[in-house]
Structure formats: C-alpha cells, structure tokens
Design a protein around this motif. Sequence first.
Motif, PDB file in Angstrom:
ATOM      1  N   SER A   1      34.360  66.933  90.005  1.00  0.00           N
ATOM      2  CA  SER A   1      35.016  67.547  88.855  1.00  0.00           C
ATOM      3  C   SER A   1      35.987  68.621  89.364  1.00  0.00           C
ATOM      4  CB  SER A   1      33.972  68.181  87.941  1.00  0.00           C
ATOM      5  OG  SER A   1      33.342  69.282  88.609  1.00  0.00           O
ATOM      6  N   GLY A   2      36.744  69.192  88.462  1.00  0.00           N
ATOM      7  CA  GLY A   2      37.659  70.266  88.860  1.00  0.00           C
ATOM      8  C   GLY A   2      36.912  71.439  89.468  1.00  0.00           C
ATOM      9  N   GLU A   3      35.802  71.801  88.863  1.00  0.00           N
ATOM     10  CA  GLU A   3      35.010  72.917  89.383  1.00  0.00           C
ATOM     11  C   GLU A   3      34.434  72.583  90.751  1.00  0.00           C
ATOM     12  OE1 GLU A   3      31.105  75.656  88.160  1.00  0.00           O
ATOM     13  OE2 GLU A   3      31.817  74.062  86.828  1.00  0.00           O
ATOM     14  N   GLN A   4      33.920  71.349  90.907  1.00  0.00           N
ATOM     15  CA  GLN A   4      33.365  70.936  92.197  1.00  0.00           C
ATOM     16  C   GLN A   4      34.447  70.871  93.265  1.00  0.00           C
ATOM     17  OE1 GLN A   4      31.579  67.306  90.739  1.00  0.00           O
ATOM     18  NE2 GLN A   4      29.505  68.158  90.905  1.00  0.00           N
ATOM     19  N   LEU A   5      35.640  70.454  92.882  1.00  0.00           N
ATOM     20  CA  LEU A   5      36.759  70.430  93.827  1.00  0.00           C
ATOM     21  C   LEU A   5      37.021  71.834  94.365  1.00  0.00           C
ATOM     22  CD1 LEU A   5      39.243  69.101  95.198  1.00  0.00           C
ATOM     23  CD2 LEU A   5      40.519  69.615  93.095  1.00  0.00           C
ATOM     24  N   GLU A   6      37.085  72.801  93.494  1.00  0.00           N
ATOM     25  CA  GLU A   6      37.353  74.171  93.921  1.00  0.00           C
ATOM     26  C   GLU A   6      36.244  74.706  94.816  1.00  0.00           C
ATOM     27  OE1 GLU A   6      40.237  75.686  93.557  1.00  0.00           O
ATOM     28  OE2 GLU A   6      40.858  73.806  92.603  1.00  0.00           O
ATOM     29  N   LEU A   7      34.995  74.388  94.497  1.00  0.00           N
ATOM     30  CA  LEU A   7      33.878  74.819  95.338  1.00  0.00           C
ATOM     31  C   LEU A   7      33.968  74.192  96.727  1.00  0.00           C
ATOM     32  CD1 LEU A   7      30.891  74.617  92.795  1.00  0.00           C
ATOM     33  CD2 LEU A   7      31.820  76.698  93.849  1.00  0.00           C
ATOM     34  N   ALA A   8      34.259  72.890  96.761  1.00  0.00           N
ATOM     35  CA  ALA A   8      34.367  72.187  98.044  1.00  0.00           C
ATOM     36  C   ALA A   8      35.504  72.751  98.889  1.00  0.00           C
ATOM     37  CB  ALA A   8      34.582  70.694  97.809  1.00  0.00           C
ATOM     38  N   LEU A   9      36.657  72.984  98.265  1.00  0.00           N
ATOM     39  CA  LEU A   9      37.806  73.512  99.003  1.00  0.00           C
ATOM     40  C   LEU A   9      37.520  74.912  99.537  1.00  0.00           C
ATOM     41  CD1 LEU A   9      40.795  72.343  96.756  1.00  0.00           C
ATOM     42  CD2 LEU A   9      39.931  71.277  98.857  1.00  0.00           C
ATOM     43  N   ALA A  10      36.794  75.714  98.756  1.00  0.00           N
ATOM     44  CA  ALA A  10      36.450  77.062  99.215  1.00  0.00           C
ATOM     45  C   ALA A  10      35.532  77.003 100.429  1.00  0.00           C
ATOM     46  CB  ALA A  10      35.793  77.843  98.079  1.00  0.00           C
ATOM     47  N   GLU A  11      34.546  76.124 100.397  1.00  0.00           N
ATOM     48  CA  GLU A  11      33.630  75.986 101.535  1.00  0.00           C
ATOM     49  C   GLU A  11      34.375  75.530 102.786  1.00  0.00           C
ATOM     50  OE1 GLU A  11      29.539  74.773  99.094  1.00  0.00           O
ATOM     51  OE2 GLU A  11      30.368  73.422 100.609  1.00  0.00           O
ATOM     52  N   LEU A  12      35.236  74.547 102.621  1.00  0.00           N
ATOM     53  CA  LEU A  12      35.941  73.997 103.770  1.00  0.00           C
ATOM     54  C   LEU A  12      36.977  74.978 104.312  1.00  0.00           C
ATOM     55  CD1 LEU A  12      36.256  70.394 102.363  1.00  0.00           C
ATOM     56  CD2 LEU A  12      34.974  71.045 104.406  1.00  0.00           C
ATOM     57  N   SER A  13      37.617  75.715 103.419  1.00  0.00           N
ATOM     58  CA  SER A  13      38.564  76.740 103.856  1.00  0.00           C
ATOM     59  C   SER A  13      37.852  77.820 104.666  1.00  0.00           C
ATOM     60  CB  SER A  13      39.253  77.358 102.635  1.00  0.00           C
ATOM     61  OG  SER A  13      40.167  78.356 103.024  1.00  0.00           O
ATOM     62  N   ALA A  14      36.663  78.202 104.213  1.00  0.00           N
ATOM     63  CA  ALA A  14      35.873  79.195 104.953  1.00  0.00           C
ATOM     64  C   ALA A  14      35.473  78.653 106.321  1.00  0.00           C
ATOM     65  CB  ALA A  14      34.633  79.581 104.151  1.00  0.00           C
ATOM     66  N   ALA A  15      35.170  77.364 106.379  1.00  0.00           N
ATOM     67  CA  ALA A  15      34.814  76.746 107.661  1.00  0.00           C
ATOM     68  C   ALA A  15      35.991  76.799 108.630  1.00  0.00           C
ATOM     69  CB  ALA A  15      34.367  75.305 107.443  1.00  0.00           C
ATOM     70  N   ILE A  16      37.181  76.528 108.132  1.00  0.00           N
ATOM     71  CA  ILE A  16      38.376  76.572 108.987  1.00  0.00           C
ATOM     72  C   ILE A  16      38.578  77.980 109.541  1.00  0.00           C
ATOM     73  CG2 ILE A  16      40.898  76.426 108.984  1.00  0.00           C
ATOM     74  CD1 ILE A  16      40.630  74.082 107.011  1.00  0.00           C
ATOM     75  N   GLU A  17      38.425  78.989 108.713  1.00  0.00           N
ATOM     76  CA  GLU A  17      38.574  80.365 109.181  1.00  0.00           C
ATOM     77  C   GLU A  17      37.542  80.695 110.248  1.00  0.00           C
ATOM     78  OE1 GLU A  17      41.027  82.518 108.564  1.00  0.00           O
ATOM     79  OE2 GLU A  17      41.903  80.753 107.571  1.00  0.00           O
ATOM     80  N   GLY A  18      36.323  80.188 110.061  1.00  0.00           N
ATOM     81  CA  GLY A  18      35.282  80.390 111.067  1.00  0.00           C
ATOM     82  C   GLY A  18      35.620  79.752 112.394  1.00  0.00           C
ATOM     83  N   TYR A  19      36.184  78.550 112.351  1.00  0.00           N
ATOM     84  CA  TYR A  19      36.554  77.879 113.600  1.00  0.00           C
ATOM     85  C   TYR A  19      37.709  78.615 114.289  1.00  0.00           C
ATOM     86  CZ  TYR A  19      33.758  73.977 111.813  1.00  0.00           C
ATOM     87  OH  TYR A  19      32.739  73.202 111.335  1.00  0.00           O
ATOM     88  N   LYS A  20      38.637  79.139 113.502  1.00  0.00           N
ATOM     89  CA  LYS A  20      39.753  79.894 114.090  1.00  0.00           C
ATOM     90  C   LYS A  20      39.230  81.124 114.814  1.00  0.00           C
ATOM     91  CE  LYS A  20      43.388  78.474 110.860  1.00  0.00           C
ATOM     92  NZ  LYS A  20      44.291  78.931 109.771  1.00  0.00           N
ATOM     93  N   GLN A  21      38.291  81.826 114.206  1.00  0.00           N
ATOM     94  CA  GLN A  21      37.712  83.000 114.836  1.00  0.00           C
ATOM     95  C   GLN A  21      36.923  82.629 116.083  1.00  0.00           C
ATOM     96  OE1 GLN A  21      35.474  85.270 111.959  1.00  0.00           O
ATOM     97  NE2 GLN A  21      37.191  85.363 110.520  1.00  0.00           N
ATOM     98  N   GLU A  22      36.199  81.499 115.999  1.00  0.00           N
ATOM     99  CA  GLU A  22      35.445  81.036 117.166  1.00  0.00           C
ATOM    100  C   GLU A  22      36.393  80.724 118.317  1.00  0.00           C
ATOM    101  OE1 GLU A  22      32.504  77.298 118.412  1.00  0.00           O
ATOM    102  OE2 GLU A  22      32.975  77.654 116.314  1.00  0.00           O
ATOM    103  N   GLY A  23      37.534  80.136 117.996  1.00  0.00           N
ATOM    104  CA  GLY A  23      38.509  79.825 119.043  1.00  0.00           C
ATOM    105  C   GLY A  23      39.095  81.067 119.676  1.00  0.00           C
ATOM    106  N   GLN A  24      39.297  82.106 118.879  1.00  0.00           N
ATOM    107  CA  GLN A  24      39.826  83.364 119.418  1.00  0.00           C
ATOM    108  C   GLN A  24      38.820  84.035 120.341  1.00  0.00           C
ATOM    109  OE1 GLN A  24      40.820  85.489 115.852  1.00  0.00           O
ATOM    110  NE2 GLN A  24      42.688  84.314 115.466  1.00  0.00           N
ATOM    111  N   VAL A  25      37.531  83.956 119.955  1.00  0.00           N
ATOM    112  CA  VAL A  25      36.475  84.540 120.787  1.00  0.00           C
ATOM    113  C   VAL A  25      36.405  83.821 122.113  1.00  0.00           C
ATOM    114  CG1 VAL A  25      33.987  84.876 121.001  1.00  0.00           C
ATOM    115  CG2 VAL A  25      35.134  85.403 118.842  1.00  0.00           C
ATOM    116  N   ARG A  26      36.507  82.507 122.055  1.00  0.00           N
ATOM    117  CA  ARG A  26      36.432  81.724 123.286  1.00  0.00           C
ATOM    118  C   ARG A  26      37.613  82.045 124.179  1.00  0.00           C
ATOM    119  NH1 ARG A  26      34.358  75.580 121.868  1.00  0.00           N
ATOM    120  NH2 ARG A  26      32.290  76.137 121.108  1.00  0.00           N
TER     121      ARG A  26
END
Length: 281
Positions: A256-281
Amino acid sequence: MEKIALKAKAAQIRMDLIRMIHTAKTGHTGGSLSNTDILTALYYRVMKIDSNNPKWEDRDRFIASKGHSVESLWCILADLGFFPVEELNTFSQFGTRLIGHPNNKVPGIEMNTGALGHGLAISVGMALAGKRDGKAYRVFCLMGDGEQAEGSVWEAAMAGSHYKLDNLVGIIDRNRLQISGSTEDVMGLEPLEEKWTSFGWNVVSIDGNDIEALVDVFESAPAIPNKPTLIMANTVKGKGVSFAENVAHWHHHVPSGEQLELALAELSAAIEGYKQEGQVR
C-alpha cells in the motif's frame, strides 16, 4: 564495485523494485527482495557483461529460471544501462516489454523464462556449447526452491554432471517459502544439499543475503575442476523490508502507499548505514 558499495546498491535496487511494484499494482515482491543480493553480486562485480554490447560473444550468461521474480532483474538492467530507467514505469502495463517474466526482446535477457523447471536445462545447453566452442564464459542459473519439485530440474542436473560442466553455476534462492506456504509443507525438499551432491555437483551452502560471501563463492567457482557448482543461497523472503520478511503472503503482494513509505524509509536508513560503514573502513 567494492563489497560495501554492493550492499548499498542492493538496498537501492530494493527501493526501485518496491516503487515499481507499487506503481504497477502487481509483482512478486517477496522473492525479488530475497534474490536482490544474489543478482547485485553477479551483475555489479562478478559477471563479464557489456550493456553497450549485450550480445558480446564472450559475455557471461545469466538465466533467471525463477522467472516470476524478475522485478529485481529489471531494475538492475535499467540501472546498468541496458534500457532506459524511465521504462521501469511501464512494468506490467499494456504493450510494455517489461512483463512479469524475463522477455528476450529486452537487451540483457538471454531467454524467455518463467515456466518453472526449464531454466537449468537451457543453462546446461549454453554451458555445453561454451565448452565445445572453447569459450571461457560462465553460465549462471538462478532457481527457486519451490522449483526443485520439478522433475526437469533433476534431468538437467544429471546432464550438467555427466558433461563435466565446470563453467556452470546453479543457484537456489532457498528462502523456504512459496506462494502456498512452506516448501517443506508443499513438497518436502530436504536433504536438498545431499541430493545435489549425489547428482555429481559441488555444493556450497552460504548466507544468500551476505554479499561478501556471495562474491567470494561466485569468484571462486569452479572450486572443483570438471564439476558444476550448486550454490545453496539461504535467503530471507522479503529481505530488507521488515514487515515482509519470512511472510508467505508477500510472495505476490503489492505494498500500500503507507507500506511503500515504510519500506523506503527502512531501505534508505540501510543505505546511510552502509555509507558510514564504508567511511569507517
């Protein structure tokens, strides 16, 4: 592409496919999310391909025998430039090339697939042709675990071993769920690794959502000369979207529209986490 960048790319592809399915109001969500890491490792790191020359004679070949989970593949091919990204908006619409299964009218698709059980046989033929033509390309075939109930899979497995096709890599997206429930309830598969071993394949079992592990095993194949490789990729159906993970209902379900927004928020947060992990490495 570096392994940490591959993780971020996989999350981006998941965002793209969720949007595409929501727009189209149809799609195989769960299985596309589970196989995204597999395809990301193959297309962005492992396979020899050229989007400017899709029919390059020495390219590696990929067959999506699990053809119904094509959404992740469409998003990757568009991202790599095989066709315009804007075309993703036509997915499953009238007159589109981007139908609900691989369509070889689209650059980057080797064969139409989707009738479960015949992708591995096609891959055996391609691998055998490569051997006889003296070519160095490899053939990768992605299968579903529910697909293992098809007898033609095992005929092809026997042929792959008989012809010593070490240029052939079979992959099972072992998420343990199909449209009607658990694979073990619908048609018990275990002991699945032992079955493939008995057919003469070199079997490697890994976490199929661990991109680093996927890259390592893909790049090392064939580990045993004259034997085809079977990668048992143990995955999570709906991977990356918390409310869809390990839920059979999401095999073929539209957010649904609401589920889409929830999914995109989770995945966007995951991308930010990977970017930070890459900077640490």
